[in-house]
Design a protein around this motif. Structure first.
Motif: not given
Length: 153
Positions: A22, A19, A110
Motif C-alpha cells: 500500500t 501495508d 484503506y
C-alpha cells in the motif's frame, strides 16, 4: 515478489506486506502526480489560476478516476446528486481535483472489501460549504493521528 512471498507467510506477516505494498503504491501515485505537475507549463499556470468552480462537478470528476479502484475492491462509492444544483466555491480547479482524488483514493484503499465510501457536501449557511469523505475502513491508529500532516511541512 511480495505477492509470491505473501502466500507462504503467516497472517501477521501478510498484513505487514499488505501495508508495504500500500505504501509503495501510494508513493508511486504521488511521484506520478508530482511529475505530471512539474512537466506541464499549462498545469503550472492552472495551479495559480483561482476562480469559481462547481464543487459537485469537481467531486464527480475526481471520483471518476477512482471508480475502477472502488469496483475492484468491492467498495460502494456514493456521490452527491448532480441534480442538487451547483455549489460554487473559489479555488484552483486542478488543486481541488487533486485533493479530492487523494481523499477518495485513501478512503477506498484503506477500506475493507464490501465497504462504503460516501462523499458529501453540505451547507453551514448560505455562503459556506463543508465537504466530507466518509468511509467505514480501519481508520488511522490513535498513535499515528498526530503525524497525519507531517509530510506537508
Amino acid at each position: 515478489m511480495l505477492q509470491k512471498i505473501r502466500t507462504q507467510t503467516n497472517e501477521d506477516e501478510r498484513e505487514i506486506m499488505d501495508d508495504i505494498q500500500t505504501a509503495v503504491s501510494r508513493c508511486s501515485r504521488l511521484i506520478t502526480q508530482l511529475l505530471t505537475l512539474s512537466k506541464s507549463e499549462s498545469v503550472q499556470a492552472e495551479l495559480h489560476d483561482w476562480g469559481t468552480v462547481d464543487a459537485i462537478e469537481l467531486i464527480h470528476e475526481a471520483a471518476s478516476t477512482e471508480l475502477h479502484s472502488a469496483e475492484k475492491k468491492g467498495v460502494t462509492l456514493t456521490l452527491p446528486d448532480m441534480e442538487e444544483g451547483p455549489k460554487t466555491v473559489a479555488g484552483s480547479r486542478i488543486m481541488l481535483i487533486l485533493l479530492l482524488r487523494n481523499l477518495i483514493n485513501n478512503a477506498i484503499q484503506y477500506n475493507h472489501r464490501g465497504g462504503q465510501v460516501k462523499v458529501e457536501i453540505g451547507t453551514n449557511d448560505q455562503q459556506t460549504y463543508t465537504l466530507a469523505v466518509r468511509d467505514d475502513g480501519r481508520g488511522i491508529a490513535p498513535e499515528n493521528r498526530s503525524k497525519v500532516f507531517d509530510c506537508l511541512f
